[in-house]
Design an enzyme around this catalytic site. Structure first.
Site, PDB file in Angstrom:
ATOM      1  N   GLU A  28      -6.868  -5.565   4.281  1.00 50.12           N
ATOM      2  CA  GLU A  28      -7.278  -4.252   3.788  1.00 50.12           C
ATOM      3  C   GLU A  28      -8.300  -4.401   2.663  1.00 50.12           C
ATOM      4  O   GLU A  28      -9.174  -3.557   2.486  1.00 50.12           O
ATOM      5  CB  GLU A  28      -6.075  -3.442   3.322  1.00 50.12           C
ATOM      6  CG  GLU A  28      -6.438  -1.978   3.131  1.00 50.12           C
ATOM      7  CD  GLU A  28      -5.253  -1.111   2.827  1.00 50.12           C
ATOM      8  OE1 GLU A  28      -4.460  -1.515   1.966  1.00 50.12           O
ATOM      9  OE2 GLU A  28      -5.120  -0.045   3.440  1.00 50.12           O
ATOM     10  N   HIS A  62     -12.378   5.961  -3.075  1.00 49.44           N
ATOM     11  CA  HIS A  62     -11.402   4.998  -2.533  1.00 49.44           C
ATOM     12  C   HIS A  62     -11.764   3.564  -2.921  1.00 49.44           C
ATOM     13  O   HIS A  62     -10.886   2.712  -3.052  1.00 49.44           O
ATOM     14  CB  HIS A  62     -11.254   5.160  -1.020  1.00 49.44           C
ATOM     15  CG  HIS A  62      -9.875   4.772  -0.556  1.00 49.44           C
ATOM     16  ND1 HIS A  62      -8.728   5.291  -1.116  1.00 49.44           N
ATOM     17  CD2 HIS A  62      -9.444   3.884   0.365  1.00 49.44           C
ATOM     18  CE1 HIS A  62      -7.675   4.743  -0.549  1.00 49.44           C
ATOM     19  NE2 HIS A  62      -8.083   3.873   0.359  1.00 49.44           N
ATOM     20  N   CYS A 102       0.858  -1.187   0.000  1.00 54.52           N
ATOM     21  CA  CYS A 102       0.000   0.000   0.000  1.00 54.52           C
ATOM     22  C   CYS A 102       0.892   1.234   0.000  1.00 54.52           C
ATOM     23  O   CYS A 102       1.660   1.447   0.939  1.00 54.52           O
ATOM     24  CB  CYS A 102      -0.908  -0.012   1.226  1.00 54.52           C
ATOM     25  SG  CYS A 102      -1.703   1.568   1.564  1.00 54.52           S
ATOM     26  N   CYS A 138      -4.915  -0.457  -7.090  1.00 52.25           N
ATOM     27  CA  CYS A 138      -3.785  -0.843  -6.230  1.00 52.25           C
ATOM     28  C   CYS A 138      -3.768  -2.337  -5.938  1.00 52.25           C
ATOM     29  O   CYS A 138      -2.721  -2.989  -6.033  1.00 52.25           O
ATOM     30  CB  CYS A 138      -3.773  -0.029  -4.941  1.00 52.25           C
ATOM     31  SG  CYS A 138      -4.981  -0.535  -3.691  1.00 52.25           S
ATOM     32  N   TYR A 191      -9.198   0.837  -5.148  1.00 48.83           N
ATOM     33  CA  TYR A 191      -8.820  -0.567  -4.906  1.00 48.83           C
ATOM     34  C   TYR A 191      -8.828  -1.389  -6.193  1.00 48.83           C
ATOM     35  O   TYR A 191      -8.165  -2.421  -6.265  1.00 48.83           O
ATOM     36  CB  TYR A 191      -9.771  -1.183  -3.862  1.00 48.83           C
ATOM     37  CG  TYR A 191      -9.371  -0.876  -2.435  1.00 48.83           C
ATOM     38  CD1 TYR A 191      -8.926   0.381  -2.073  1.00 48.83           C
ATOM     39  CD2 TYR A 191      -9.432  -1.851  -1.446  1.00 48.83           C
ATOM     40  CE1 TYR A 191      -8.557   0.666  -0.772  1.00 48.83           C
ATOM     41  CE2 TYR A 191      -9.059  -1.575  -0.142  1.00 48.83           C
ATOM     42  CZ  TYR A 191      -8.633  -0.313   0.188  1.00 48.83           C
ATOM     43  OH  TYR A 191      -8.267  -0.035   1.472  1.00 48.83           O
ATOM     44  N   CYS A 199      -2.982   7.622  -1.919  1.00 46.31           N
ATOM     45  CA  CYS A 199      -4.292   7.729  -2.567  1.00 46.31           C
ATOM     46  C   CYS A 199      -5.358   8.321  -1.651  1.00 46.31           C
ATOM     47  O   CYS A 199      -6.296   8.954  -2.132  1.00 46.31           O
ATOM     48  CB  CYS A 199      -4.776   6.364  -3.041  1.00 46.31           C
ATOM     49  SG  CYS A 199      -3.478   5.239  -3.481  1.00 46.31           S
ATOM     50  N   GLU A 220      -0.346   1.913   9.041  1.00 48.04           N
ATOM     51  CA  GLU A 220      -1.586   2.412   9.637  1.00 48.04           C
ATOM     52  C   GLU A 220      -1.292   2.873  11.063  1.00 48.04           C
ATOM     53  O   GLU A 220      -0.447   2.286  11.729  1.00 48.04           O
ATOM     54  CB  GLU A 220      -2.669   1.321   9.678  1.00 48.04           C
ATOM     55  CG  GLU A 220      -3.587   1.331   8.466  1.00 48.04           C
ATOM     56  CD  GLU A 220      -2.971   0.685   7.237  1.00 48.04           C
ATOM     57  OE1 GLU A 220      -2.111  -0.202   7.409  1.00 48.04           O
ATOM     58  OE2 GLU A 220      -3.333   1.072   6.113  1.00 48.04           O
ATOM     59  N   THR A 261      -4.138   5.169   7.120  1.00 41.21           N
ATOM     60  CA  THR A 261      -3.120   4.780   6.154  1.00 41.21           C
ATOM     61  C   THR A 261      -2.159   5.930   5.885  1.00 41.21           C
ATOM     62  O   THR A 261      -2.584   7.009   5.493  1.00 41.21           O
ATOM     63  CB  THR A 261      -3.815   4.354   4.840  1.00 41.21           C
ATOM     64  OG1 THR A 261      -4.640   3.233   5.117  1.00 41.21           O
ATOM     65  CG2 THR A 261      -2.821   3.996   3.765  1.00 41.21           C
TER      66      THR A 261
END
Ligand code: SF4
Ligand code: FE
Length: 493
Positions: free
Chosen positions: A456, A293, A100, A300, A297, A104, A258, A191
């Site tokens: 995640e 978001h 990650c 990513c 995903y 973003c 995180e 994050t």
């Protein structure tokens, strides 16, 4: 300043007075801490790739505010094409980091806050939108990383923010002053918070009038007075602190991050306040950020999936079974699942539309379908990767055993000799390479990188039920009933 280099980004973090706690202690040099540094390297990749002419088209964009070339991570999407490029950029970064890369959340917050503040101002005559544009101009000019922070700790889930026994379980305004507001509370599992120069805070749920003080959005520097962060543990994270364990770590260079971000009465000047009590817009901001978001995903996690599929194929190859039809079948299934996720990310981008403020928003239904699939498919991809890799992925001795000089055999063989002998695969592949690929798979399927790929995928950008609520809301069942009535010849309305 235009685009920062990766090295400049890392140096810029050293100038901040960000307060970081890990294992119960304050970490002063967190930039070089072995547990934290891989996550910084990961964000640094968003800067490095933007400097590479090969990726210029995907990694940079022209600012609609200044007309200058900026990093796409600070961009307001101006078209569906921009939304598609965003997903492609995220897939690329997933491929380069298998992790990650954190930046973003800020990009998604910029786009959600930009359009929502426009509509708040339209209704209430407030000045949030212009303030936000000014803030974003600074972010673009200085090429900053910003943490988009939404998730409150939430306490008793059956209670609204104002009903909680402890009022701080949702971040809220504790004082309204002439020159700004004072806020208290926390944002959980944030994050990239430590690796960000600034934070943008947004409410976590739709709210009613009684929750007015909780309907708050603002920006603040990561080292603002009263702000501190407590680092989140990851499975096997202390391997990163061991010596001679770079193979055992699995993904030596990159990782996610995180943290719990605590606001202990932080003063926010008016120029950085983007919502302060307009509770009827909290839901809009949440929905838009979550939508962006959930689209993210589809980029990513697909990029990380590419690396997982590649590692599984290598593990099969090093075992000498890459030609077995069962292995080929599994790799095809993994590819099918991964490309389905990508299709969802691209589809919700293609169907994007212009907001009232002028930036582009994804199709919310398709973005939620995208993320719902992501709560499932990476689990199946990981299952198949583990199937192909075999049990050695979790039973293999440590790197230190493989290099140990301790004599153990009758003929003077060392622990290292024995490990290398019995864990050999194909004779033309070194045992070390076999070990490396299996350790990488362990890391991404079960270890510290699992937070960024597996879990995640379930909970990041909202847990599965959050998407199902949105799918239920956006699915337009009434229209579908009409289709059925017409075809079936049903006349009653
Ligand atoms: Fe970006 Fe994915 Fe990390 Fe979210 S989970 S910040 S979209 S890399
Ligand atoms: Fe995430």
């Amino acid at each position: 300043m235009a685009l920062m280099t990766a090295a400049e980004y890392i140096e810029s973090l050293r100038k901040l007075n960000t307060r970081v706690y890990l294992f119960g202690e304050k970490i002063d040099n967190w930039v070089d801490h072995p547990i934290i540094r891989p996550s910084i390297n990961c964000v640094a990749m968003t800067y490095a790739l933007a400097q590479n002419p090969e990726y210029e088209e995907i990694m940079t964009a022209k600012s609609n505010i200044t007309g200058k070339t900026i990093n796409r991570f600070t961009h307001l999407h101006q078209s569906s094409d921009d939304l598609i490029k965003k997903v492609k950029m995220q897939r690329l970064l997933g491929q380069k980091t298998a992790s990650c890369f954190q930046r973003c959340v800020g990009m998604d917050a910029f786009n959600a806050v930009y359009s929502t503040t426009f509509e708040i101002d339209e209704k209430y005559g407030t000045a949030y939108h212009d303030r936000f544009v000014k803030f974003l101009e600074m972010v673009q000019e200085e090429d900053l990383t910003v943490d988009g922070a939404m998730t409150d700790p939430k306490g008793d889930r059956a209670k609204a923010p104002h009903q909680q026994d402890d009022p701080d379980l949702f971040l809220h305004i504790v004082e309204r002053r002439e020159d700004g507001i004072v806020v208290r509370g926390a944002k959980a599992h944030q994050t990239g918070s430590i690796n960000s120069h600034w934070h943008i805070i947004m409410p976590t749920i739709a709210m009613r009038e009684a929750d007015g003080d909780y309907a708050v959005s603002f920006a603040c520097p990561s080292d603002a007075e009263g702000l501190y962060m407590i680092y989140g543990r990851q499975s096997c994270d202390t391997r990163k602190m061991e010596e001679d364990a770079d193979i055992d770590v699995g993904n030596r260079k990159f990782g996610g991050q995180e943290a719990l971000v605590v606001f202990d009465d932080v003063f926010i000047p008016n120029e950085y306040v983007f919502m302060a009590g307009e509770y009827d817009f909290a839901g809009m901001m949440v929905e838009r950020f979550a939508g962006y978001h959930r689209q993210s995903y589809g980029g990513c996690k697909v990029g990380v999936g590419d690396v997982v599929i590649g590692a599984a194929a290598l593990a099969a190859e090093y075992n000498g079974c890459e030609k077995a039809s069962a292995v080929k079948e599994k790799l095809i299934e993994m590819t099918h699942l991964n490309e389905t996720l990508y299709s969802c990310g691209i589809a919700c981008s293609c169907e994007g539309c212009k907001t009232k403020a002028g930036n582009y928003q994804i199709d919310l239904l398709l973005a939620n379908v995208c993320k719902q699939n992501i709560t499932r498919f990476p689990y199946e991809i990981v299952r198949l990767a583990e199937d192909i890799a075999g049990g050695l992925m979790v039973t293999m001795p440590s790197q230190k055993d493989f290099t140990s000089d301790t004599v153990v055999g009758k003929n003077g063989e060392t622990v290292g000799d024995i490990c290398n002998k019995y864990f050999a695969g194909r004779s033309d592949v070194s045992t070390e390479d076999r070990m490396r690929v299996l350790r990488f798979l362990e890391n991404v399927c079960l270890g510290s990188a699992a937070v960024g790929y597996r879990t995640e995928s379930m909970h990041g950008a909202g847990s599965p039920q959050a998407q199902r609520i949105m799918i239920g809301r956006q699915g337009n069942i009434e229209q579908k009933k009409e289709f059925a009535k017409i075809i079936a010849g049903i006349k009653r309305s």
